[in-house]
Design a protein around this motif. Structure first.
Motif, PDB file in Angstrom:
ATOM      1  N   HIS A  23       5.916  10.364   8.594  1.00  0.00           N
ATOM      2  CA  HIS A  23       5.629   9.005   8.147  1.00  0.00           C
ATOM      3  C   HIS A  23       6.760   8.058   8.548  1.00  0.00           C
ATOM      4  CE1 HIS A  23       4.101   6.334   4.589  1.00  0.00           C
ATOM      5  NE2 HIS A  23       4.034   5.718   5.745  1.00  0.00           N
ATOM      6  N   TYR A  90      -2.692  15.560  -0.549  1.00  0.00           N
ATOM      7  CA  TYR A  90      -2.355  14.254   0.013  1.00  0.00           C
ATOM      8  C   TYR A  90      -3.567  13.328  -0.041  1.00  0.00           C
ATOM      9  CZ  TYR A  90      -0.183  10.842   3.119  1.00  0.00           C
ATOM     10  OH  TYR A  90       0.361   9.711   3.642  1.00  0.00           O
ATOM     11  N   HIS A  94      -3.194  10.138  -2.209  1.00  0.00           N
ATOM     12  CA  HIS A  94      -3.040   8.919  -1.416  1.00  0.00           C
ATOM     13  C   HIS A  94      -4.335   8.131  -1.277  1.00  0.00           C
ATOM     14  CE1 HIS A  94      -2.669   6.549   2.337  1.00  0.00           C
ATOM     15  NE2 HIS A  94      -1.496   6.246   1.796  1.00  0.00           N
ATOM     16  N   ILE A  98      -4.373   6.562  -5.202  1.00  0.00           N
ATOM     17  CA  ILE A  98      -3.600   5.338  -4.968  1.00  0.00           C
ATOM     18  C   ILE A  98      -4.459   4.228  -4.372  1.00  0.00           C
ATOM     19  CG2 ILE A  98      -1.721   4.309  -3.649  1.00  0.00           C
ATOM     20  CD1 ILE A  98      -0.220   6.967  -3.963  1.00  0.00           C
ATOM     21  N   HIS A  99      -5.115   4.513  -3.249  1.00  0.00           N
ATOM     22  CA  HIS A  99      -5.850   3.454  -2.538  1.00  0.00           C
ATOM     23  C   HIS A  99      -7.294   3.299  -2.982  1.00  0.00           C
ATOM     24  CE1 HIS A  99      -2.684   2.170   0.098  1.00  0.00           C
ATOM     25  NE2 HIS A  99      -2.381   3.434   0.350  1.00  0.00           N
ATOM     26  N   ARG A 117       2.364   5.583  -8.131  1.00  0.00           N
ATOM     27  CA  ARG A 117       1.830   4.247  -7.806  1.00  0.00           C
ATOM     28  C   ARG A 117       2.953   3.253  -7.491  1.00  0.00           C
ATOM     29  NH1 ARG A 117      -1.616   4.353 -12.631  1.00  0.00           N
ATOM     30  NH2 ARG A 117      -3.604   5.238 -12.018  1.00  0.00           N
ATOM     31  N   HIS A 120       4.603   4.009  -4.090  1.00  0.00           N
ATOM     32  CA  HIS A 120       3.731   3.662  -2.968  1.00  0.00           C
ATOM     33  C   HIS A 120       3.586   2.149  -2.833  1.00  0.00           C
ATOM     34  CE1 HIS A 120       1.275   5.347   0.166  1.00  0.00           C
ATOM     35  NE2 HIS A 120       0.395   4.387  -0.034  1.00  0.00           N
ATOM     36  N   LYS A 121       3.582   1.472  -3.957  1.00  0.00           N
ATOM     37  CA  LYS A 121       3.521   0.001  -3.914  1.00  0.00           C
ATOM     38  C   LYS A 121       4.771  -0.550  -3.231  1.00  0.00           C
ATOM     39  CE  LYS A 121       2.612  -3.999  -6.783  1.00  0.00           C
ATOM     40  NZ  LYS A 121       2.230  -4.482  -8.096  1.00  0.00           N
ATOM     41  N   HIS A 123       6.454   0.979  -0.981  1.00  0.00           N
ATOM     42  CA  HIS A 123       6.306   1.278   0.446  1.00  0.00           C
ATOM     43  C   HIS A 123       5.428   0.220   1.121  1.00  0.00           C
ATOM     44  CE1 HIS A 123       5.978   3.465   4.166  1.00  0.00           C
ATOM     45  NE2 HIS A 123       4.671   3.301   4.115  1.00  0.00           N
ATOM     46  N   HIS A 124       4.358  -0.172   0.472  1.00  0.00           N
ATOM     47  CA  HIS A 124       3.403  -1.109   1.068  1.00  0.00           C
ATOM     48  C   HIS A 124       3.828  -2.574   0.962  1.00  0.00           C
ATOM     49  CE1 HIS A 124      -0.057   1.096   2.622  1.00  0.00           C
ATOM     50  NE2 HIS A 124       0.354   2.045   1.812  1.00  0.00           N
ATOM     51  N   CYS A 134      10.315   4.873   0.517  1.00  0.00           N
ATOM     52  CA  CYS A 134       9.368   5.789  -0.134  1.00  0.00           C
ATOM     53  C   CYS A 134       8.322   6.314   0.848  1.00  0.00           C
ATOM     54  CB  CYS A 134       8.690   5.123  -1.324  1.00  0.00           C
ATOM     55  SG  CYS A 134       9.831   4.667  -2.612  1.00  0.00           S
ATOM     56  N   MET A 137       5.155  11.558  -0.474  1.00  0.00           N
ATOM     57  CA  MET A 137       3.940  11.350  -1.246  1.00  0.00           C
ATOM     58  C   MET A 137       4.028  11.974  -2.637  1.00  0.00           C
ATOM     59  SD  MET A 137       1.012  10.129  -1.781  1.00  0.00           S
ATOM     60  CE  MET A 137       1.238   9.209  -0.315  1.00  0.00           C
TER      61      MET A 137
END
Length: 147
Positions: A23, A90, A94, A98-99, A117, A120-121, A123-124, A134, A137
């Motif tokens: 990643h 995953y 993921h 998450i999504h 969460r 990952h937030k 990361h995005h 981050c 996973m």
């Protein structure tokens, strides 16, 4: 049998590192063009170019199954299943949790779920390939376990 269980668990754990590494250095590196639509959706399709990455690990997993089936590598099944099991985990964490690509696990609200969460937030929040954080996973930095 015990060796196969140990290899399966070890492979599953190593896959978290492999996911982090690929990643950070591949998806956010030279294959950013495949991963970019995951950070900034530029299409109307349910599928993303980013979804192609699962094929890489699927091929590796199948390769280990074939090595085992053809009596080339006795622990090939354990390795292939470890990769496969991580892929399922995953996907569930993921893509589903998450999504919300499938509307499931929406009410999961324990400390670990909240930390996943949050990480990952973070990361995005970065839309470009630089300045990310981050990249893993399932292993979440302690700072995201705040109350």
């Amino acid at each position: 049998m015990l060796l196969h269980i140990i290899v399966f668990v070890l492979t599953f754990c190593i896959m978290e590192f492999m996911a982090w590494f690929s990643h950070k250095y591949i998806m956010h590196g030279f294959l950013w063009k495949l991963h970019a639509d995951h950070h900034k959706k530029d299409h109307d399709s349910w599928f993303e170019r980013n979804d192609a990455f699962f094929l890489f690990y699927a091929v590796i997993s199948v390769g280990f199954f074939l090595l085992w089936q053809n009596d080339i590598l006795k622990i090939g099944l354990a390795i292939g299943l470890g990769i496969f099991a991580y892929g399922i985990a995953y996907f569930i964490v993921h893509d589903i949790f998450i999504h919300q690509r499938f509307k499931m696990f929406r009410n999961a609200n324990n400390r670990y779920a909240k930390a996943v969460r949050r990480a990952h937030k973070m990361h995005h929040k970065h839309l470009g390939k630089e300045d990310g954080e981050c990249f893993g996973m399932l292993v979440v930095p302690f700072k995201y376990f705040k109350n």
